[in-house]
Design an enzyme around this catalytic site. Structure first.
Site, short mmCIF file in Angstrom:
data_model
loop_
_atom_site.label_atom_id
_atom_site.label_comp_id
_atom_site.label_asym_id
_atom_site.label_seq_id
_atom_site.Cartn_x
_atom_site.Cartn_y
_atom_site.Cartn_z
N ALA A 67 0.84 -1.20 0.08
CA ALA A 67 -0.02 -0.15 0.04
C ALA A 67 0.78 1.18 0.04
CB ALA A 67 -0.91 -0.14 1.17
N GLY A 106 0.44 -5.08 1.07
CA GLY A 106 -0.61 -4.96 -0.08
C GLY A 106 -0.55 -5.30 -1.55
N GLU A 109 -1.08 -8.90 -1.01
CA GLU A 109 -2.48 -9.17 -0.60
C GLU A 109 -3.37 -9.04 -2.03
OE1 GLU A 109 -3.47 -7.74 3.51
OE2 GLU A 109 -2.35 -6.32 2.62
N GLU A 129 4.34 -5.87 7.11
CA GLU A 129 3.59 -4.86 7.94
C GLU A 129 3.97 -4.63 9.50
OE1 GLU A 129 2.26 -6.87 5.35
OE2 GLU A 129 0.90 -5.87 4.31
C1 TC6 Z 1 0.89 -2.26 3.42
O1 TC6 Z 1 0.97 -2.68 2.24
C2 TC6 Z 1 -0.48 -2.45 4.09
C3 TC6 Z 1 -1.58 -2.91 3.43
C4 TC6 Z 1 -2.82 -3.02 4.00
C5 TC6 Z 1 -3.45 -1.78 3.77
C6 TC6 Z 1 -5.00 -1.80 4.02
N1 TC6 Z 1 4.80 3.26 0.19
O2 TC6 Z 1 13.35 1.64 0.01
P1 TC6 Z 1 13.88 2.22 -1.25
C7 TC6 Z 1 9.40 4.38 -1.52
S1 TC6 Z 1 2.01 -1.30 4.13
C8 TC6 Z 1 5.16 4.39 -0.41
O3 TC6 Z 1 14.91 3.34 -1.12
P2 TC6 Z 1 14.90 -0.13 -2.34
C9 TC6 Z 1 10.50 4.95 -0.39
O4 TC6 Z 1 10.15 5.77 0.45
C10 TC6 Z 1 3.43 -1.51 3.23
N2 TC6 Z 1 6.40 4.82 -0.83
O5 TC6 Z 1 14.15 1.16 -2.25
C11 TC6 Z 1 11.49 5.64 -1.45
O6 TC6 Z 1 11.02 6.87 -1.96
P3 TC6 Z 1 12.03 7.91 -2.14
C12 TC6 Z 1 4.05 -2.78 2.93
C13 TC6 Z 1 7.47 3.62 -0.75
O7 TC6 Z 1 14.93 -0.56 -3.76
C14 TC6 Z 1 11.28 4.55 -2.80
O8 TC6 Z 1 10.00 3.98 -2.69
N3 TC6 Z 1 5.28 -2.92 2.23
C15 TC6 Z 1 6.87 2.40 -0.08
O9 TC6 Z 1 16.03 0.03 -1.45
C16 TC6 Z 1 12.28 3.50 -2.84
O10 TC6 Z 1 12.45 3.00 -1.78
C17 TC6 Z 1 6.20 -2.57 2.86
O11 TC6 Z 1 6.53 -2.21 4.07
C18 TC6 Z 1 5.32 2.22 0.17
N4 TC6 Z 1 4.91 1.17 0.24
O12 TC6 Z 1 13.67 -1.23 -1.71
C19 TC6 Z 1 7.61 -2.32 1.76
N5 TC6 Z 1 7.95 1.69 -0.36
O13 TC6 Z 1 12.78 7.69 -3.26
C20 TC6 Z 1 8.20 -1.01 1.95
C21 TC6 Z 1 8.88 2.23 -0.72
O14 TC6 Z 1 11.32 9.16 -2.20
N6 TC6 Z 1 9.17 -0.98 0.86
N7 TC6 Z 1 8.64 3.35 -0.94
O15 TC6 Z 1 12.65 8.24 -0.93
C22 TC6 Z 1 10.68 -1.60 1.03
O16 TC6 Z 1 10.81 -2.56 1.90
C23 TC6 Z 1 11.41 -1.12 0.01
O17 TC6 Z 1 11.32 0.29 -0.41
C24 TC6 Z 1 11.76 -1.97 -1.34
C25 TC6 Z 1 12.62 -1.44 -2.15
C26 TC6 Z 1 12.27 -3.37 -0.60
C27 TC6 Z 1 10.36 -2.19 -1.82
#
Ligand code: TC6
Length: 698
Positions: A67, A106, A109, A129
Site C-alpha cells: 500500500a 498490500g 495481498e 507490515e
Molecule cells: C501495506 O502494504 C499495508 C497494506 C494494508 C492496507 C489496507 N509506500 O526503500 P527504497 C518509496 S504496508 C510508499 O529506497 P529499495 C521509498 O520511500 C506496506 N512509498 O528502495 C522511496 O521513496 P523516495 C508494506 C514507498 O530498492 C522509494 O520508494 N510494504 C513504499 O532499497 C524507494 O524505496 C512495505 O513495507 C510504500 N509502500 O527497496 C515495503 N515502499 O525515493 C516497504 C517504498 O522518495 N518498502 N517506497 O525516498 C521496502 O521495503 C523497500 O522500499 C523495497 C525497495 C524493498 C520495496
C-alpha cells in the site's frame, strides 16, 4: 513528495487475455489512483465478452511493494485495498497475478485476491507490515492461512521477512515460477484457465481448525514470554484464529478493525517515521555519479575489519584484507571462518555458498596488494599515530581514483584524510559493531571531500544493504559524528544520576522499561569499561565541565565488565546476565560521601525523562552544528546504532510529542548542574521562539 502518474494503470489485450498493467514508480505502491485504475480495468475486462481471463502485472522494477504508506496519514480513498482484493477474488473470470521484484504487503495481498499467482524466479514475496507496527489489512491475514496453512502464515506475518519465489511455491503461495519472460508465461497460464477458478476453495473454511488453534495459542504464549508481544503481533494471531474459525467476511471485518487500531497506535506512527527517516537519511546532497566498485580493500582484521569483510563478501564484493604478520592473518581468517561455520550450522548458508563466498577473500600481510582495490577501508585500532601511518601507506599504494575511508569516529578526520596524501578521495566510514549485522554506517564528509568520493561511499553502503547517514565534519567540529555524541551525552547524564543517588540497576530497568534491550550499564559491561575509560582519558575536557569519576574508579579496581566477570554487575562463569555488584554499590556510596553528595531518590519516570531530554538536546546540538542534517538522521542513527526502540521513532520524533519550549524549560532547570550537558542547544531555542517542531526540519 512525488506526484503519482496521471494514469498509473493501463488495460491491454493479448487476444482473449486482458492485462492490467500497473505503472507507478518507483515501487508501484498501491495508492488511491492505482486502486481506482485497477478497479476500473477489472470491471471493463470482466464486462468484455471477448476476454476469458485477466492478468495483473506491473512495469518497472517490481510488482507493487505495498500500500502507499504515505497515504496512511490521509483520509481514506475508495476503493480501499481490501475492497479491491475482494473485487478481484469475486471476479467471474479467472485472474492471474504476475509477480516480479518485491511483491510485498498490500502487493502480495492483491496477488492473493487473484485466483492464481505466477512469479519470476528472482521475485521475493512477503508481508512486512509488522515492521510498520500494523498487520496485513487487505485480507492477507485471512487469505494467507487459507493458502499455506495457519502456521506458515503466522511465521511469515510475524517475521515480516520476504521469501524467495521458490520457497513461496513450496509453501503453496505461488502456483508457478518462471525463469523466462514473466508476462508471456502469465498470459500462457491465463490461456489455460477457461475452467472455473478456485474462489470457493480460497474462501472456504478450515476442516482441521482445532489442530491449528493449538499452534496459535503456543505462538501467542511464546511471544509473551520472549517480550515480542507487540500489539500488531497479537492482532495477527487473533486474525489467523478468526481465519480458522469464522467465515471470511467476518474475518475480513475483524482484520479491518485490528488494522485501523494498529494504524492509529503510537508505535506504528513511530515505525512509519523510522521507515521514511531512513530513506531520507540515505539521500545526500552530493549528486556526483559514484565510481565503479568491485574490489574492497580492508586494512585491519580485528572484530571490526573482519565484520566489514564479511559484510562485503555477503554482498558479492571481492575483498582484500590486510593484517599484520602471519598470526594476524590467521586470527582474521579464524574470525571470518567461524562466522561462515555458524551460518552453515544454522542453515542460513549451504556449505557450497560458504565456500564460494570465501573464494572472493584474499588475506594478506602486504599492503601493496591493495593497488587494484576500488575502495580501501582502514579499520585498525583507534590510535591516531597508528591510523596516520597506515593511512599514509594506503595513500601510497592505492590506485588513482580509489576511494579511501577510515573507520574512526573520534579522531580528527581532516588530519587523517591529509595523511593519505589525497584528502579529496578520503571519507569516514564508521561501521557499528558487529559490522556484519549492524545496518548503520555513518558516512563522514569533511570540507575537502570530493563529491564523487562521497557518492561512492554512499553507494557502497547501499549495496551492502545498510543504512547510510551523512555526518558533516569541519575543522574542530564533528568528532564522534552523530551516534557517539548522543551516546556520550546519554552516558554522562546516566552517570550524574548515579552520582546523585540512582543505582545502575534502577537506571537500566528504567531504560529497558522504555524499550531499549539493555540499559546503559549493561551495555557498558558488555562493551568493556576499559574502552570507554581510554576514550575519556584521551579526550580533551574543559576544566569546568561536569565529570563523573565513578566509572574510572571501577576500572581502577580491575572490574572491566563481562570480560572480567565483574563490572556494574557480577557475571557468574558462563552467564551473560549479571546480578548487581554490591561492591560497586559500596564504591558509589563512598564516592558520594567523599564528594559531599546527599543521596537523592529518583523514580523510573524521572530517570527516563532526564536521559531522553539529554538525547534530544545532544541531537539538537548536532543539528545546530550541522553535523546532522535532519532530525530524522539522528533518529535513524539512534535506532540502528544504539537500539533506541524503533516503535518510538527516535528521540527527535519523540520530542515532538511535547514542545521545544517545554523541553527548554526542563533543560534550564537542570542546566546549572552540568552546563556542558544541559545548556539548551541554540536550535532548540530557535524552535521554541518560532513555535516550530523538529518535524518541520525533516
Ligand atoms: C501495506 O502494504 C499495508 C497494506 C494494508 C492496507 C489496507 N509506500 O526503500 P527504497 C518509496 S504496508 C510508499 O529506497 P529499495 C521509498 O520511500 C506496506 N512509498 O528502495 C522511496 O521513496 P523516495 C508494506 C514507498 O530498492 C522509494 O520508494 N510494504 C513504499 O532499497 C524507494 O524505496 C512495505 O513495507 C510504500 N509502500 O527497496 C515495503 N515502499 O525515493 C516497504 C517504498 O522518495 N518498502 N517506497 O525516498 C521496502 O521495503 C523497500 O522500499 C523495497 C525497495 C524493498 C520495496
Amino acid at each position: 513528495m512525488k506526484q503519482a502518474p496521471k494514469h498509473p494503470v493501463r488495460l491491454e489485450r493479448q487476444g482473449s487475455i486482458a492485462l492490467i498493467v500497473i505503472e507507478n514508480p518507483p515501487v508501484n505502491a498501491l495508492g488511491g489512483a492505482v486502486r481506482r485504475g485497477i478497479a476500473a480495468a477489472l470491471s471493463a475486462a470482466e464486462a468484455n465478452p471477448l476476454v476469458t481471463a485477466i492478468v495483473i502485472c506491473a512495469n518497472g522494477r517490481t510488482f507493487p511493494a505495498g500500500a502507499d504508506i504515505r497515504e496512511f496519514n490521509q483520509p481514506a480513498q475508495e476503493p480501499g485495498l481490501g475492497q479491491l482484493c475482494t473485487m478481484i477474488e469475486t471476479c467471474s473470470k479467472p485472474v492471474v497475478a504476475a509477480l516480479h521484484g518485491t511483491a510485498l504487503g498490500g502487493g502480495l495481498e492483491l496477488a492473493m485476491g487473484a485466483h492464481f499467482r505466477i512469479a519470476s524466479t528472482d521475485a521475493r514475496v512477503g508481508l512486512p507490515e509488522i515492521n510498520l507496527g500494523i498487520l496485513p489489512g487487505a485480507g492477507g491475514t485471512q487469505r494467507l492461512p487459507r493458502l499455506v496453512g495457519a502456521e506458515l502464515a503466522m511465521d511469515m506475518m510475524l517475521a515480516g521477512a520476504p521469501v524467495s519465489a521458490g520457497i513461496a511455491a513450496e509453501m503453496g503461495l505461488i502456483d508457478r515460477v518462471t525463469g523466462g519472460d514473466l508476462r508471456e508465461a502469465a498470459v500462457a497460464f491465463a490461456r489455460e484457465l477457461s475452467m472455473p477458478h478456485p474462489t470457493a476453495e480460497q474462501r472456504g473454511q478450515f476442516s482441521d481448525a482445532n489442530a491449528y488453534m493449538a499452534a496459535t495459542k503456543a505462538r501467542r504464549a511464546e511471544l509473551k514470554q520472549t517480550g515480542q508481544a507487540s500489539r500488531a503481533a497479537l492482532k495477527i494471531i487473533d486474525c489467523v484464529e478468526a481465519a480458522l474459525l469464522v467465515p471470511i467476511e467476518t474475518g475480513l471485518e475483524m482484520e479491518r478493525a485490528a488494522f485501523e487500531e494498529c494504524l492509529r497506535s503510537p508505535e506504528s506512527q513511530g515505525m512509519r517515521h523510522a521507515f521514511f527517516a531512513e530513506r531520507a537519511a540515505a539521500k545526500f546532497p552530493e549528486d556526483a555519479p559514484p565510481r565503479d566498485i568491485s574490489r574492497i580493500g580492508i586494512v585491519g582484521g580485528g572484530m571490526m575489519g573482519a565484520g566489514i569483510a564479511i559484510a562485503c563478501l555477503q554482498r558479492g564484493f571481492d575483498v582484500t584484507l590486510v593484517e599484520q604478520g602471519e598470526s594476524g592473518v590467521n586470527t582474521a581468517l579464524e574470525r571470518i571462518g567461524t562466522h561462515y561455520e555458524r551460518a552453515i550450522a544454522k542453515g542460513r548458508l549451504s556449505e557450497a555458498q560458504g565456500a564460494a563466498a570465501l573464494t572472493h577473500l584474499q588475506l594478506t600481510t602486504k599492503l601493496d596488494t591493495l593497488g587494484d582495490a576500488d575502495v580501501i577501508i582502514e579499520a585498525v585500532g583507534e590510535d591516531e599515530e597508528l591510523k596516520l601511518r597506515i593511512l599514509k601507506e594506503i595513500g601510497d599504494q592505492a590506485r588513482q581514483g580509489a576511494v579511501l575511508a577510515t573507520n574512526t569516529s573520534y579522531l580528527d578526520l581532516m588530519r587523517l584524510a591529509q595523511a593519505t596524501g589525497r584528502p579529496n578521495d578520503t571519507v569516514g566510514l564508521h561501521f557499528f559493531a558487529p559490522a556484519q549485522v549492524n545496518k548503520l554506517v555513518e558516512v563522514a564528509v569533511h570540507d575537502d571531500a570530493d563529491a564523487s568520493a562521497v557518492s561512492t561511499a554512499q553507494a557502497l553502503v547501499k549495496r551492502l544493504g545498510k543504512v547510510a547517514v551523512r555526518a558533516k565534519v569541519s575543522s574542530g567540529v564533528g568528532a564522534g559524528y552523530i551516534g557517539n555524541r548522543v551516546l556520550e551525552a546519554y552516558r554522562l547524564a546516566a552517570d550524574i544520576l548515579l552520582e546523585e543517588g540512582a543505582t545502575p540497576q534502577q537506571i537500566d530497568t528504567a531504560m529497558r522499561g522504555f524499550g531499549f534491550k539493555m540499559g546503559p550499564y549493561q551495555v557498558a559491561d558488555m562493551s568493556g569499561l576499559d574502552i570507554a575509560h581510554a576514550r575519556r582519558q584521551s579526550s580533551p575536557r574543559d576544566a569546568d565541565a561536569r565529570y563523573v569519576e565513578i566509572a574510572d574508579k571501577i576500572v581502577a579496581q580491575g572490574w572491566l565488565g563481562q570480560k572480567t566477570h565483574r563490572g556494574y554487575y557480577v557475571y557468574p562463569e558462563g552467564a551473560r546476565d549479571g546480578v548487581p555488584n554490591g561492591d560497586v554499590l559500596k564504591l558509589i556510596a563512598a564516592h558520594r560521601a567523599e564528594n559531599g553528595i546527599t543521596e537523592q531518590s529518583f523514580t523510573e519516570a524521572e530517570i527516563r525523562d532526564t536521559l531522553l531530554l539529554t538525547m534530544v538536546n545532544a541531537g539538537a546540538q548536532l543539528l545546530t552544528e550541522g553535523v546532522a542534517a535532519r532530525p530524522g538522521d539522528v533518529d535513524t542513527v539512534m535506532i540502528h546504532g544504539f537500539g533506541y526502540p524503533r516503535s518510538r521513532g527516535g528521540p527527535m520524533f519523540e520530542a515532538d510529542t511535547t514542545t521545544p519550549a517545554l523541553i527548554m524549560r526542563r533543560l534550564e532547570a537542570l542546566q546549572a548542574q552540568a552546563p556542558n550537558l544541559w545548556t539548551p542547544a541554540p536550535l532548540l531555542r530557535e524552535l521554541a521562539r518560532e513555535r516550530r517542531k523538529f518535524a518541520d526540519l525533516n
